[in-house]
Enzyme design. Structure first.
Site, PDB file in Angstrom:
ATOM      1  N   SER A  75      11.147  13.553 -65.570  1.00 32.41           N
ATOM      2  CA  SER A  75       9.858  13.708 -64.914  1.00 32.41           C
ATOM      3  C   SER A  75       9.480  12.407 -64.236  1.00 32.41           C
ATOM      4  CB  SER A  75       8.800  14.078 -65.958  1.00 32.41           C
ATOM      5  OG  SER A  75       7.505  13.865 -65.456  1.00 32.41           O
ATOM      6  N   GLU A 122      13.874  18.653 -66.746  1.00 30.55           N
ATOM      7  CA  GLU A 122      13.405  17.290 -66.970  1.00 30.55           C
ATOM      8  C   GLU A 122      13.319  17.003 -68.465  1.00 30.55           C
ATOM      9  OE1 GLU A 122      10.661  16.978 -62.935  1.00 30.55           O
ATOM     10  OE2 GLU A 122       9.688  17.147 -64.885  1.00 30.55           O
ATOM     11  N   ASP A 165       5.469  22.395 -64.217  1.00 31.52           N
ATOM     12  CA  ASP A 165       6.422  21.564 -64.945  1.00 31.52           C
ATOM     13  C   ASP A 165       5.848  21.104 -66.280  1.00 31.52           C
ATOM     14  OD1 ASP A 165       7.841  21.876 -62.640  1.00 31.52           O
ATOM     15  OD2 ASP A 165       8.319  19.760 -62.381  1.00 31.52           O
ATOM     16  N   CYS A 224      -2.528  22.015 -60.980  1.00 33.48           N
ATOM     17  CA  CYS A 224      -2.074  21.449 -59.705  1.00 33.48           C
ATOM     18  C   CYS A 224      -2.416  22.352 -58.529  1.00 33.48           C
ATOM     19  CB  CYS A 224      -0.560  21.233 -59.727  1.00 33.48           C
ATOM     20  SG  CYS A 224       0.067  20.303 -61.133  1.00 33.48           S
ATOM     21  N   CYS A 240       2.000  21.417 -57.197  1.00 35.35           N
ATOM     22  CA  CYS A 240       2.860  20.928 -58.270  1.00 35.35           C
ATOM     23  C   CYS A 240       4.195  20.428 -57.711  1.00 35.35           C
ATOM     24  CB  CYS A 240       3.068  22.025 -59.315  1.00 35.35           C
ATOM     25  SG  CYS A 240       3.648  21.407 -60.925  1.00 35.35           S
ATOM     26  N   ASP A 241       4.948  19.752 -58.567  1.00 35.11           N
ATOM     27  CA  ASP A 241       6.093  18.939 -58.149  1.00 35.11           C
ATOM     28  C   ASP A 241       7.047  19.604 -57.162  1.00 35.11           C
ATOM     29  OD1 ASP A 241       4.988  17.271 -59.996  1.00 35.11           O
ATOM     30  OD2 ASP A 241       6.731  17.148 -61.300  1.00 35.11           O
ATOM     31  N   LYS A 242       7.552  20.798 -57.498  1.00 35.80           N
ATOM     32  CA  LYS A 242       8.602  21.405 -56.671  1.00 35.80           C
ATOM     33  C   LYS A 242       8.038  22.084 -55.428  1.00 35.80           C
ATOM     34  CE  LYS A 242      11.113  19.843 -59.811  1.00 35.80           C
ATOM     35  NZ  LYS A 242       9.984  19.367 -60.637  1.00 35.80           N
ATOM     36  N   CYS A 263      -0.489  15.800 -61.369  1.00 34.15           N
ATOM     37  CA  CYS A 263      -0.465  14.654 -62.290  1.00 34.15           C
ATOM     38  C   CYS A 263      -0.774  13.348 -61.564  1.00 34.15           C
ATOM     39  CB  CYS A 263       0.884  14.560 -62.977  1.00 34.15           C
ATOM     40  SG  CYS A 263       1.245  15.964 -64.058  1.00 34.15           S
TER      41      CYS A 263
END
Length: 564
Positions: free
Chosen positions: A480, A454, A91, A59, A132-134, A204
């Site tokens: 997730s 998650e 993640d 990511c 990435c996600d966070k 993702c």
């Protein structure tokens, strides 16, 4: 004097001037000269570039180049740029392990570090780049705390993997484990999925958490139009980053601050886009946290109010067919927003980082070029949004369910109670879970885990084994953005603080009704009182370091799991 000339003469060093001028600041400037500053650079505003570059995740592996593009844009605009790094965690790589407990806390670490660097160095404005996600909510919380002119840049989505003519994504590998366990594919086929699922740089690919949050931030007005959907490896992504450097300088010139952009209506726009696209449940947690930081009154009830009027119109993974790169090809988030604006679902008068309103940005935006295969307003996947807020005696403060792609929105069955995801996953793989069961994973909340991990491993294996619509999965942890099936998370109050899930016993009957927005268990008040008297909070699972500090500070998931 013209307005334009006045703006050119305005001193934009709104904070850095305390270092740039004065004999007493000679030592301070000496350090900056070591970085290459010349006399003229001290007359310019200093703008930070918060980079989340890292080699621990695809990511973020390319973000250093994007940071340098932003630096170039800042220089070209007439400011002095300074790149600094903050952290990221993967993640996907930590999923299903104890490492997943550090995912949500990393959001706070990112916010803390951005706030710390920008404040300590007296920077005047900020470009923040996340992958990435966070990263996204972490950067946005940091931006909200600082309330300095800022632009967020998304590192971009990964392209789909290819195997035997079919598109793959990261979740394909998670679900492949369930298919392998069920005897549907062999080990060689599973290995091929592993090798093909993630072809290169980017987050993702489906409408999972990273792409959901990038879409929400663009809809909120804090990213440049179109930037949320550009793939990580596209030339557009470098252009986005360079343009962000120039845009943040313009914000500084015009005196436009995050509080001017991130209004209640802007958050409503973000929620509208998330619901329309079928985004991740994590968006609820993160938008609550960002709103708290910028002092906007946002609650779970706001999400439910918007959900009821916004149809789910996108056929995107995890429950659909397409990925973010496909959406980009037909117009991306601006085209989706134009459609929603034309339908009266978007506030057009909200200010954005372009210095223009949403409506002004959309005036020149082409319509979707899709033939309604990806986006179809007239024949939506669901008449209302897919992120449902459930309440009842099992989650008085609320729980979040995602119903996209489901034909079943009701289940009544026996509780199968586990105090960790690993134990639940083992039971699923051992075929101990049957259709009609409600798998409960508790003590997985913000304080209980700690870190609210998650549950993608458990949910994906259920789907891979064909149990996605016949077995419900309930937790005070998170899911997730890649999770689908009958999954309910964020149950609050959490088990660790004595929430009702802590009082559940094996085979208690649980009812989940997404249409009636209810979640309950059939236990008498007298029995609940008896269990409550016997219950004792287990000791926290961390007594020092990051997780211990997090567990002491973190709030309920219903408040966004905030720490301040």
């Amino acid at each position: 004097m013209t307005k334009e000339h006045s703006e050119q003469q305005k001193d934009l060093r709104i904070r850095s001037k305390v270092i740039s001028e004065g004999v007493s600041r000679t030592p301070n400037r000496a350090y900056l000269r070591a970085l290459g500053f010349e006399d003229e650079d001290f007359q310019k505003p200093m703008i930070g570039v918060a980079s989340t570059w890292s080699e621990v995740t695809p990511c973020n592996m390319h973000i250093d180049g994007l940071a340098r593009a932003s630096k170039q844009g800042i220089s070209e605009a007439g400011a002095s740029p300074l790149i600094f790094n903050t952290i990221t965690v993967s993640d996907g790589i930590s999923m299903g392990t104890d490492g997943m407990r550090f995912s949500l806390p990393s959001r706070e670490i990112i916010a803390d570090s951005i706030e710390s660097v920008v404040s300590a160095e007296n920077l005047d404005a900020l470009v923040a780049i996340g992958g990435c996600d966070k990263n996204m909510p972490g950067c946005m919380i940091g931006i909200a705390r600082l309330n300095l002119p800022a632009v967020f840049v998304y590192g971009g989505t990964i392209l789909p993997g290819k195997l035997d003519g079919k598109d793959l994504d990261a979740v394909s590998a998670f679900e492949g484990v369930g298919q392998y366990n069920n005897g549907e594919i062999d080990k060689e086929a599973l290995h091929k999925v592993e090798c093909a699922a993630c072809p290169g740089a980017g987050a993702c690919g489906g409408m999972f958490t990273a792409n959901t949050m990038s879409s929400a931030i663009e809809a909120m007005g804090m990213s440049l139009p179109g930037s949320a959907s550009h793939p990580a490896v596209s030339t557009n992504k470098s252009k986005d980053s360079r343009a962000a450097g120039k845009a943040v300088y313009k914000l500084l010139e015009k005196g436009i601050y995050p509080k001017d952009i991130m209004t209640k209506e802007a958050f409503e726009n973000a929620i509208t886009v998330v619901m329309a696209l079928g985004g991740s449940t994590n968006a609820i947690l993160h938008l609550l946290a960002i709103a708290h930081t910028i002092e906007v009154d946002l609650t779970l009830d706001d999400f439910e109010k918007i959900r009821k009027r916004v149809p789910h119109i996108a056929d995107l993974r995890p429950s659909g067919k397409y990925v973010m790169a496909h959406l980009d090809e037909v117009g991306g988030i601006p085209a989706v927003m134009k459609l929603l604006h034309d339908k009266g679902l978007i506030h057009g008068d909200c200010l954005t980082v372009t210095g223009k309103t949403v409506a002004e940005n959309l005036e020149q935006q082409p319509d979707l070029t899709d033939n309604k295969s990806i986006i179809d307003f007239d024949n939506p996947k669901h008449a209302t949004g897919p992120l449902v807020i459930l309440k009842g005696n099992l989650a008085p403060e609320g729980a979040v369910a995602k119903i996209s792609g489901l034909s079943v929105t009701y289940i009544k069955g026996p509780a199968r109670v586990f105090d960790s995801e690993s134990k639940a996953t083992k039971a699923i793989l051992n075929d101990e879970i049957k259709p009609g069961d409600v798998v409960v994973i508790r003590y997985a909340g913000p304080k209980g885990a700690p870190g609210m991990p998650e549950m993608l491993s458990a949910s994906s294996i259920l789907v891979g084994k064909g149990l996605g619509e016949s077995v419900a999965l309930l937790t005070d942890g998170r899911f997730s953005g890649g999770s689908h099936g009958l999954v309910i998370g964020h149950a609050a109050p959490e088990s660790q603080v004595g929430g009702p899930m802590a009082l559940l016993e094996e085979n208690d009957t649980i009812t989940i009704d997404a249409e009636k927005l209810e979640i309950s268990f059939d236990v008498s008040d007298e029995e609940l009182e008896r269990r409550n008297k016997q219950w004792q909070a287990p000791p926290l699972k961390a007594n020092r370091g990051t997780l211990a500090k997090y567990a002491k500070l973190v709030s309920s998931a219903s408040k966004g799991a905030i720490t301040d």
